[in-house]
Write a protein that holds these residues in place. Structure first.
Motif, PDB file in Angstrom:
ATOM      1  N   ASP A  15      45.249  41.409  40.327  1.00 15.89           N
ATOM      2  CA  ASP A  15      45.943  40.872  39.350  1.00 15.89           C
ATOM      3  C   ASP A  15      45.061  39.539  38.995  1.00 15.89           C
ATOM      4  O   ASP A  15      44.989  38.647  39.863  1.00 15.89           O
ATOM      5  N   THR A  16      44.245  39.803  37.857  1.00 12.59           N
ATOM      6  CA  THR A  16      43.362  38.529  37.432  1.00 12.59           C
ATOM      7  C   THR A  16      43.830  37.775  36.514  1.00 12.59           C
ATOM      8  O   THR A  16      44.185  38.292  35.417  1.00 12.59           O
ATOM      9  N   GLN A  17      43.832  36.429  36.524  1.00 12.20           N
ATOM     10  CA  GLN A  17      44.033  35.413  35.598  1.00 12.20           C
ATOM     11  C   GLN A  17      42.689  35.041  34.903  1.00 12.20           C
ATOM     12  O   GLN A  17      41.936  34.347  35.106  1.00 12.20           O
ATOM     13  N   LEU A  18      42.589  35.905  33.732  1.00 11.09           N
ATOM     14  CA  LEU A  18      41.448  35.574  32.892  1.00 11.09           C
ATOM     15  C   LEU A  18      41.313  34.129  32.381  1.00 11.09           C
ATOM     16  O   LEU A  18      40.137  33.570  31.929  1.00 11.09           O
ATOM     17  N   SER A  19      42.130  33.482  31.899  1.00  6.17           N
ATOM     18  CA  SER A  19      42.444  32.265  31.393  1.00  6.17           C
ATOM     19  C   SER A  19      43.795  31.767  31.567  1.00  6.17           C
ATOM     20  O   SER A  19      44.597  32.185  32.227  1.00  6.17           O
ATOM     21  N   SER A  77      48.135  39.516  49.045  1.00  7.06           N
ATOM     22  CA  SER A  77      47.546  38.225  49.158  1.00  7.06           C
ATOM     23  C   SER A  77      48.512  37.024  48.763  1.00  7.06           C
ATOM     24  O   SER A  77      49.306  37.178  48.062  1.00  7.06           O
ATOM     25  N   LYS A  78      48.398  36.224  49.574  1.00 12.25           N
ATOM     26  CA  LYS A  78      49.286  34.800  49.607  1.00 12.25           C
ATOM     27  C   LYS A  78      48.644  33.944  48.699  1.00 12.25           C
ATOM     28  O   LYS A  78      47.758  34.068  47.788  1.00 12.25           O
ATOM     29  N   GLN A  79      49.435  33.176  47.932  1.00 12.43           N
ATOM     30  CA  GLN A  79      49.277  32.064  46.836  1.00 12.43           C
ATOM     31  C   GLN A  79      48.317  31.174  47.552  1.00 12.43           C
ATOM     32  O   GLN A  79      48.339  30.740  48.531  1.00 12.43           O
ATOM     33  N   GLY A  80      47.109  31.042  46.515  1.00  9.91           N
ATOM     34  CA  GLY A  80      46.001  30.217  47.210  1.00  9.91           C
ATOM     35  C   GLY A  80      44.853  30.993  48.048  1.00  9.91           C
ATOM     36  O   GLY A  80      43.929  30.496  48.388  1.00  9.91           O
ATOM     37  N   GLN A  81      45.309  32.158  47.990  1.00 13.63           N
ATOM     38  CA  GLN A  81      44.297  33.107  48.990  1.00 13.63           C
ATOM     39  C   GLN A  81      43.743  34.011  47.814  1.00 13.63           C
ATOM     40  O   GLN A  81      43.255  35.030  48.468  1.00 13.63           O
ATOM     41  N   GLU A  82      43.420  33.947  46.491  1.00 11.90           N
ATOM     42  CA  GLU A  82      42.997  34.708  45.614  1.00 11.90           C
ATOM     43  C   GLU A  82      41.435  35.023  45.646  1.00 11.90           C
ATOM     44  O   GLU A  82      40.780  33.879  46.464  1.00 11.90           O
ATOM     45  N   ILE A  83      40.822  35.933  45.414  1.00 21.15           N
ATOM     46  CA  ILE A  83      39.319  35.884  45.455  1.00 21.15           C
ATOM     47  C   ILE A  83      38.990  35.910  44.141  1.00 21.15           C
ATOM     48  O   ILE A  83      39.612  35.465  43.216  1.00 21.15           O
ATOM     49  N   PHE A  84      37.565  35.992  44.058  1.00 21.45           N
ATOM     50  CA  PHE A  84      36.783  35.927  42.861  1.00 21.45           C
ATOM     51  C   PHE A  84      37.133  34.376  42.097  1.00 21.45           C
ATOM     52  O   PHE A  84      37.412  34.440  41.254  1.00 21.45           O
ATOM     53  N   ASN A  85      36.793  33.457  42.991  1.00 21.45           N
ATOM     54  CA  ASN A  85      36.919  32.146  42.733  1.00 21.45           C
ATOM     55  C   ASN A  85      38.406  31.810  42.350  1.00 21.45           C
ATOM     56  O   ASN A  85      38.442  30.778  41.393  1.00 21.45           O
ATOM     57  N   GLY A  86      39.377  32.183  43.033  1.00 20.02           N
ATOM     58  CA  GLY A  86      40.665  31.921  42.981  1.00 20.02           C
ATOM     59  C   GLY A  86      41.347  32.488  41.847  1.00 20.02           C
ATOM     60  O   GLY A  86      42.417  32.090  41.407  1.00 20.02           O
ATOM     61  N   SER A  87      40.399  33.595  40.935  1.00 23.27           N
ATOM     62  CA  SER A  87      41.209  34.010  39.676  1.00 23.27           C
ATOM     63  C   SER A  87      42.105  35.327  40.132  1.00 23.27           C
ATOM     64  O   SER A  87      42.911  35.596  39.336  1.00 23.27           O
ATOM     65  N   SER A 122      45.850  34.759  55.116  1.00 20.61           N
ATOM     66  CA  SER A 122      45.520  35.096  53.610  1.00 20.61           C
ATOM     67  C   SER A 122      46.281  36.280  52.998  1.00 20.61           C
ATOM     68  O   SER A 122      46.467  36.379  51.846  1.00 20.61           O
ATOM     69  N   ALA A 123      47.185  36.918  53.545  1.00 18.71           N
ATOM     70  CA  ALA A 123      48.102  37.975  53.208  1.00 18.71           C
ATOM     71  C   ALA A 123      49.266  38.208  53.874  1.00 18.71           C
ATOM     72  O   ALA A 123      49.522  37.774  55.076  1.00 18.71           O
TER      73      ALA A 123
END
Length: 720
Positions: free
Chosen positions: A423-427, A370-380, A295-296
């Motif tokens: 770091d959240t990708q909102l859209s 965190s590693k790529q692909g291991q994001e939280i909150f539905n991958g965002s 995960s990280a």
């Protein structure tokens, strides 16, 4: 490391594109141009990213700028970055100011710097005199508080210097330089594989100069000299498929003179006991990067430095052999009939002030990313979490002519912090960065004047950054950052009790930024507008004590002003006109003021500008490539006048400096002629106001430390 001619042409072209650290990431479908554009990467944030896509106001000063200016030290390069200034009061710049905030000097008081400095993971905050630039890859200058990433030493900003990494193939470089003022420089760097899993790099640099002052009394031109040795070693160890270890070691030996002030405010001094500004530092850092978790990525970083610092000056800046006896009307002996004579018929005092410090700093940090692909909150949402520890011990010995005996002090400081960032990708185009840092700072101080004090502050900083990536070429961002700086002690026994301690300072920074590249990446612009709201401002002030003989003693201390505001604009841009000509520039506007501040003399500074905060700074230049082997650079640096101190109204003068270089480049060597301040402008970077001249009965007036005059030289770089 030998380069084919085509690579040389590309390197020169890349230097044109990168004069102020331009970095562009091409769109994924624009592969045809990708080979011709170098990407400058911001390395000191939690995640590496392109400078042009980093939602922060910062400059990255690369090897290109270092070589064009023939810069040997950060102070000779920092003018490229808008709204960044420095103060001397020493042989080399030790303190920097960003957006008008930063310390200017240190005498016997313990201080907490506002601008941090890190070199290869080692904390050199407050001892930045050793910021030499040989074999340096880049220097990243963050403007504004960096509370989440760096904590208490970054309320105004942070300077992070990264040296070149070990290479997988053997390579080397030799650099020779000569210049006026009997200046010479020699640097050697070697890099390559030590084994299948270990790569190394070793860099050694010796730089010497007589300096820019002439002591007419001693008939010497080297009392303000520079004698600077830098040794760096690095190892990269692939311990396993999952573990990489990066080790860096340093040794600095700066044995410089300090004879910079003249009673006539010229480059001619009268000191009979010239001062010194010396630093010997041994340091190392180790970074362990472990990729074995799903995960990280986990990083463990430790660093240690041990510095012996010696700083002293001739306080009277004059000569004469005498002894002041307060209850007698004459001097014994008469100062004007001694072998050396005296500067004036009335010469009332002779003294030196020397400071010897032993400073040890230990840091450790544990960080999970965190590693790529291991994001939280539905991958965002990508995340970072970490803990930080710092122990700093500082012992001081002061030897001062007018003191009853030696002054000694010890200061033991500890910082413990935890931090996190999301770091959240909102859209597809909108993203949000939220960071938080909680830090506890404690300090135990005691000195030979029987002053003992302990402080314990818990401070909170963080940031919210909303960014909009309109397309691959343009980025908007808006941010709110909270920074902080710990409180501390004032230890001079002549100060009243209410000036003995000061509280933490806090700062809120509101910023709007826009970054864009145009015309197939031949133009870039990076801009920001900011407003900083300062609370409990720690401001440097002074109190002057008049002696019996009519001379005065200068006492520096820190206190909390009520509030302050700093706001302005920063712009960096470059335009590649064609294959042969590039223009570039940076510009900073800055307005600062104190609110409801009464200084130590009872004077109201309400509405006055803060010290070392020029209203404007700029750098403009042009690169010309007449053939594939020649590169010509012309540039102008400028800054407005500024107050030298918050304790008096003396100001510098505005100045514009012309610099130039011309280089001839072949496959594996380069010859360059260079010059800085070509019109030999006389300007100051530090100033005081008090009486020190016996020829006018110690009438108070401005005294300044002059900056670099016209300097020029030639250099040869050879790579193999």
């Amino acid at each position: 490391m030998t380069f084919p001619k085509s690579a040389i042409c590309l390197a020169i072209t890349a230097s044109i594109f990168n004069v102020t650290a331009f970095a562009e990431e091409q769109a994924s479908n624009d592969t045809n141009n990708n080979d011709n554009v170098e990407t400058i990467t911001v390395t000191s944030d939690f995640r590496q990213q392109s400078l042009q896509k980093a939602p922060v106001s910062m400059s990255v000063l690369t090897e290109v700028e270092i070589k064009q200016r023939n810069a040997r030290h950060l102070e000779e390069l920092i003018a490229i970055s808008p709204n960044v200034n420095f103060a001397s009061g020493s042989q080399r710049a030790r303190y920097y100011q960003i957006r008008g905030i930063g310390e200017r000097s240190q005498f016997k008081e313990p201080i907490n710097p506002s601008v941090g400095m890190i070199i290869d993971e080692v904390d050199f905050t407050g001892i930045g005199s050793v910021a030499s630039l040989f074999d340096v890859k880049q220097a990243e200058v963050f403007r504004g508080p960096q509370g989440t990433r760096f904590g208490a030493n970054a309320i105004a900003g942070m300077i992070n210097i990264t040296t070149n990494e070990p290479s997988e193939d053997f390579e080397g470089a030799i650099q020779l330089g000569v210049g006026n003022y009997n200046t010479y420089d020699l640097g050697v760097a070697l890099s390559g594989p030590a084994s299948d899993s270990v790569n190394y790099r070793l860099a050694v640099n010796q730089s010497n100069s007589d300096g820019y002052m002439e002591n007419v009394h001693l008939q010497r031109d080297d009392t303000n000299n520079r004698d600077e040795l830098t040794i760096r070693g690095k190892l990269t160890i692939e311990a396993s498929n999952d573990l990489t270890i990066d080790i860096a070691g340093f040794y600095f030996d700066f044995d410089n003179g300090y004879d910079a002030y003249s009673l006539d405010n010229t480059r001619e001094t009268y000191s009979d006991e010239p001062g010194f500004d010396q630093q010997e530092t041994a340091a190392f850092s180790a970074k362990f990067t472990f990729q074995g978790f799903e995960s990280a990525t986990v990083l463990a970083i430790i660093s240690s430095s041990d510095s012996d610092l010696a700083y002293g000056y001739d306080e009277d800046w004059a000569y004469g052999e005498y002894e002041w006896i307060s209850n007698k009307p004459v001097y014994t002996p008469d100062p004007c009939i001694t072998p050396t004579g005296c500067l004036a018929n009335f010469d009332g005092y002779s003294s030196t002030d020397h400071y010897y410090r032993d400073k040890a700093v230990l840091t450790s940090e544990l960080r999970a990313i965190s590693k790529q692909g291991q994001e939280i909150f539905n991958g965002s949402t990508a995340w970072v979490a970490g803990a930080y520890f710092k122990q700093g011990d500082e012992d001081l010995l002061r030897q001062y002519t007018y003191a009853d005996g030696d002054f000694t002090s010890t200061n033991e400081r500890t910082s413990v912090a935890v931090y996190g960032q999301l770091d959240t990708q909102l859209s597809e185009r909108w993203s949000l960065i939220s960071g938080l840092r909680i830090e506890n700072y404690s300090a135990d101080y005691n000195n030979s004047d029987q002053f003992d004090d302990s402080i314990d502050d818990t401070m909170v900083g963080g940031k919210l950054v909303l960014s909009y990536q309109k397309n691959q070429d343009s980025l908007w961002y808006a941010s709110i950052n909270r920074g902080y700086k710990a409180g501390g002690h004032n230890t001079d026994g002549t100060l009243p009790e209410n000036l003995r301690t000061f509280d933490p300072e806090y700062l809120l920074n509101y910023e709007l930024g826009y970054k864009v590249s145009l015309l197939d990446n031949s133009v870039y612009v990076r801009s920001s507008v900011f407003y900083m709201d300062r609370e409990d401002v720690q401001v440097s002030s002074s109190k002057t004590i008049e002696r019996e003989d009519g001379s005065s003693e200068f006492i520096s201390y820190l206190g909390n002003a009520a509030t302050g505001t700093n706001y302005g604009i920063e712009v960096e841009a470059a335009f590649d006109l064609n294959d042969f000509v590039n223009v570039y520039g940076s510009f900073g506007l800055l307005e600062t003021e104190f609110d409801d501040f009464i200084n130590a003399e009872g004077e109201s500074l309400d509405g006055r500008e803060q010290a070392h905060a020029p209203n404007y700074q700029f750098n403009v230049g042009i690169n010309i490539l007449p053939t594939e082997n020649w590169l010509i650079n012309l540039s102008v640096d400028g800054k407005d006048s500024f107050y030298f101190s918050d304790s008096h109204d003396e100001q510098s003068e505005s100045v514009a400096l012309l610099n130039a270089s011309i280089a001839y480049v072949q496959d594996n060597w380069q010859v360059k002629l260079w010059g800085r301040n070509l019109t030999d402008e006389k300007y100051a970077n530090r100033g005081f106001y008090f009486g020190n001249d016996p020829r006018d009965s110690y009438t108070a007036k401005q005294y300044t430390q002059l900056s670099e005059p016209l300097v020029f030289g030639a250099s040869l770089d050879y790579q193999f």
